[in-house]
Design a protein around this motif. Structure first.
Motif, mmCIF file in Angstrom:
data_model
loop_
_atom_site.group_PDB
_atom_site.id
_atom_site.type_symbol
_atom_site.label_atom_id
_atom_site.label_comp_id
_atom_site.label_asym_id
_atom_site.label_seq_id
_atom_site.Cartn_x
_atom_site.Cartn_y
_atom_site.Cartn_z
ATOM 1 N N ALA A 1 -13.109 -39.668 -12.002
ATOM 2 C CA ALA A 1 -14.187 -39.468 -11.033
ATOM 3 C C ALA A 1 -13.865 -38.382 -10.015
ATOM 4 N N LEU A 2 -12.634 -38.355 -9.514
ATOM 5 C CA LEU A 2 -12.283 -37.369 -8.497
ATOM 6 C C LEU A 2 -12.218 -35.965 -9.089
ATOM 7 N N ARG A 3 -11.663 -35.842 -10.282
ATOM 8 C CA ARG A 3 -11.624 -34.515 -10.920
ATOM 9 C C ARG A 3 -13.038 -34.036 -11.245
ATOM 10 N N ASP A 4 -13.887 -34.945 -11.678
ATOM 11 C CA ASP A 4 -15.268 -34.556 -11.962
ATOM 12 C C ASP A 4 -15.955 -33.995 -10.713
ATOM 13 N N GLY B 1 3.551 -28.399 -22.140
ATOM 14 C CA GLY B 1 2.683 -29.412 -22.731
ATOM 15 C C GLY B 1 2.769 -30.784 -22.099
ATOM 16 N N GLN B 2 3.620 -30.962 -21.095
ATOM 17 C CA GLN B 2 3.747 -32.266 -20.439
ATOM 18 C C GLN B 2 2.657 -32.412 -19.378
ATOM 19 N N GLU B 3 2.017 -33.559 -19.363
ATOM 20 C CA GLU B 3 0.911 -33.791 -18.436
ATOM 21 C C GLU B 3 1.430 -33.999 -17.018
ATOM 22 N N VAL B 4 0.824 -33.305 -16.069
ATOM 23 C CA VAL B 4 1.166 -33.461 -14.659
ATOM 24 C C VAL B 4 -0.136 -33.560 -13.866
ATOM 25 N N LYS B 5 -0.004 -33.965 -12.616
ATOM 26 C CA LYS B 5 -1.169 -34.086 -11.743
ATOM 27 C C LYS B 5 -1.132 -32.963 -10.712
ATOM 28 N N ASN B 6 -2.222 -32.235 -10.633
ATOM 29 C CA ASN B 6 -2.401 -31.219 -9.604
ATOM 30 C C ASN B 6 -3.436 -31.737 -8.621
ATOM 31 N N TYR B 7 -3.007 -32.075 -7.423
ATOM 32 C CA TYR B 7 -3.893 -32.782 -6.496
ATOM 33 C C TYR B 7 -5.006 -31.916 -5.932
ATOM 34 N N PHE B 8 -4.956 -30.605 -6.114
ATOM 35 C CA PHE B 8 -6.086 -29.803 -5.663
ATOM 36 C C PHE B 8 -7.345 -30.137 -6.459
ATOM 37 N N GLU B 9 -7.182 -30.797 -7.602
ATOM 38 C CA GLU B 9 -8.331 -31.199 -8.418
ATOM 39 C C GLU B 9 -8.914 -32.545 -7.989
ATOM 40 N N TYR B 10 -8.308 -33.209 -7.031
ATOM 41 C CA TYR B 10 -8.683 -34.576 -6.690
ATOM 42 C C TYR B 10 -9.384 -34.706 -5.338
ATOM 43 N N GLY B 11 -9.495 -33.614 -4.607
ATOM 44 C CA GLY B 11 -10.130 -33.674 -3.301
ATOM 45 C C GLY B 11 -10.449 -32.284 -2.798
ATOM 46 N N PRO B 12 -10.936 -32.165 -1.574
ATOM 47 C CA PRO B 12 -11.371 -30.865 -1.064
ATOM 48 C C PRO B 12 -10.253 -29.933 -0.664
ATOM 49 N N GLN B 13 -9.032 -30.447 -0.471
ATOM 50 C CA GLN B 13 -7.934 -29.590 -0.036
ATOM 51 C C GLN B 13 -7.227 -28.941 -1.220
ATOM 52 N N ASN B 14 -6.783 -27.708 -1.001
ATOM 53 C CA ASN B 14 -5.841 -27.074 -1.923
ATOM 54 C C ASN B 14 -4.429 -27.205 -1.368
ATOM 55 N N SER B 15 -4.173 -26.586 -0.228
ATOM 56 C CA SER B 15 -2.874 -26.776 0.430
ATOM 57 C C SER B 15 -2.863 -28.149 1.092
ATOM 58 N N ARG B 16 -1.839 -28.921 0.815
ATOM 59 C CA ARG B 16 -1.755 -30.290 1.314
ATOM 60 C C ARG B 16 -0.338 -30.597 1.728
ATOM 61 N N GLY B 17 -0.183 -31.327 2.834
ATOM 62 C CA GLY B 17 1.136 -31.754 3.273
ATOM 63 C C GLY B 17 1.624 -32.966 2.498
ATOM 64 N N PHE B 18 2.895 -33.297 2.708
ATOM 65 C CA PHE B 18 3.554 -34.392 1.992
ATOM 66 C C PHE B 18 3.339 -35.691 2.765
#
Length: 467
Positions: free
Chosen positions: A282-285, A301-318
């Motif tokens: 839902a968030l990626r959509d 080929g290993q699956e990873v999560k890129n959080y810029f696809e999950y919300g409005p921010q690209n640069s994000r703090g830890f």
């Protein structure tokens, strides 16, 4: 007060040249500690701003020292994996069934607005991301929430292009909970009118009184009409982990998405919000775009999560580190114990308020108690409009007097037309002694304020009557 604070802080010209920073830090620290609100105090009952766990301060320092950009796995590999694990722990802590996913954001407003965007994308019957709202096959989207819901929904409806008139404010019952019967009637009325209902927002702990909507009943209505069920659990969601959580609160596990604020009842330093959803895509959509200049997928080929696809921010703090470390320090059982203690303290405060003939009890739910100061000679006339107006002004001034006393900090809520003092306990430092001191403080200051205010109020009334 504001002018005094600005005078104490002073006004400096922008420095053209650098200088030794040590005396600057020393001078600033003294003022910072003196003039801050100190929500870490055990007698800070004002807002749902918790006392931050000390380990969180260390976590923020460590995160800032390395400064990972948690927008993409390639930029923050270990930080991304820790955020993944933190989201899983939050889901498990609340007993959410199945597989949930999410993303950490700045706070409750943003978590709720991300959930709103996911719902809008998921439930629009056309390609709303590409074509927006002004296309031939678009229908006017409308959504539903109670009159007690936080104002974030106005921001979301505005930013989402629906307009604030798209929000249907459902009336509440005597306990300030959304009325399920009124919700269903509003939905059917809108369907008959040719509108497109898409989302219902239930609240797990309203900001004013801690009221919990009938979430299981709302979930059934959402299922019946194929609507997205979102729960604003920014404050109250962690309490679902308690063994004695109410059935209404447990109903949040039926939601499509949940907003939670670890910087509220999980004691993380600000900022730390989280949106969770049972729909992994839902968030990626709703947020994923992959321009050609984003080359973050070279992982053999290993699956990873890129959080810029999950919300409005690209640069994000830890943000995850402070939550992750605190979970390991106290464990789920420690959180359950602290949350349970604070709920018990709020209910004990409510009992103590009833022992004073100058205090009138309002509500108690989760860890929020509401009450007001009522001089004994006015108790018989509290239904009169003039008395209500006076008591509202009196109690508003008491809130200020308490703050300026430095002895405690409370805020306010409204129960109908009544202005109430509001005490919220989300602080692992608060003890029974701290809670017991509040009613006596309110009575003492209330008598002082009443003695000064009532003669002046009566004089104003007499002048108005003569004119």
């Amino acid at each position: 007060m504001p002018d005094a604070l600005r005078t104490a802080l002073g006004r400096r010209a922008m420095p053209e040249e650098g200088r030794d920073i040590a005396p600057v830090i020393e001078e600033f620290s003294k003022k910072f500690f003196r003039y801050s609100t100190h929500n870490g105090s055990p007698r800070f009952f004002g807002y749902i701003t918790s006392s931050a766990a000390p380990v969180g301060a260390l976590a923020d320092m460590l995160a800032a020292a390395v400064n990972p950009n948690c927008g993409a796995w390639a930029l923050s590999p270990i930080a991304t994996e820790i955020e993944n694990e933190t989201i899983r722990w939050l889901s498990e802590f609340m007993g959410l069934p199945g597989t949930w996913d999410g993303v950490l954001v700045s706070g409750g407003n943003m978590a709720n607005m991300v959930g709103f965007s996911a719902a809008r994308t998921a439930k629009a019957r056309w390609d709303i991301r590409s074509n927006g709202l002004a296309v031939d096959d678009a229908r006017r989207l409308v959504l539903y929430t109670s009159k007690e819901t936080h104002t974030w929904i106005n921001k979301a409806a505005d930013l989402g292009g629906l307009g604030t008139n798209a929000v249907r404010w459902i009336p509440t019952d005597n306990e300030l909970r959304m009325r399920a019967d009124a919700l269903e009637k509003a939905i059917t009325d809108d369907l008959v009118a040719g509108l497109a209902p898409f989302m219902v927002i239930g609240t797990a702990g309203t900001v004013g009184t801690g009221a919990i909507d009938p979430l299981p009943a709302i979930a059934q209505i959402c299922k019946k009409y194929d609507l997205w069920f979102h729960v604003d659990g920014a404050y109250g969601a962690p309490a679902v982990a308690l063994d004695d959580a109410s059935d209404d609160l447990k109903g949040l596990r039926l939601a499509d998405s949940i907003a939670i604020d670890p910087h509220k009842w999980l004691y993380s330093p600000v900022e730390a919000g989280c949106i969770l959803t049972r729909h992994p895509s839902a968030l990626r959509d709703a947020f994923s775009f992959k321009p050609h200049y984003y080359q973050f997928d070279d992982n053999e080929g290993q699956e990873v999560k890129n959080y810029f696809e999950y919300g409005p921010q690209n640069s994000r703090g830890f943000r995850a580190l402070k939550i992750w470390l605190a979970f390991q320090q106290v464990g789920a059982s420690g959180y359950r114990r602290m949350i349970g203690d604070e709920i018990a303290l709020a209910h004990r405060l409510y009992e103590m308020i009833g022992e004073h003939d100058s205090l009138e009890r309002g509500t108690v739910s989760l860890s929020i108690a509401t009450f007001r100061f009522v001089p004994p000679d006015l108790r018989a006339s509290t239904d009169d409009e003039s008395t209500t107006n006076y008591l509202n002004e009196l109690n508003a001034r008491i809130v200020t007097a308490i703050r300026l006393s430095g002895e405690a900090f409370v805020s306010n809520a409204f129960l109908g037309e009544r202005f109430m003092l509001r005490a919220c306990i989300v602080n692992f430092r608060t003890t029974l002694n701290d809670v017991a001191a509040l009613p006596d403080l309110v009575v003492r200051l209330g008598r002082e304020v009443d003695a000064k205010l009532r003669p002046a109020t009566l004089r104003r009334s007499e002048v108005g009557a003569r004119s």
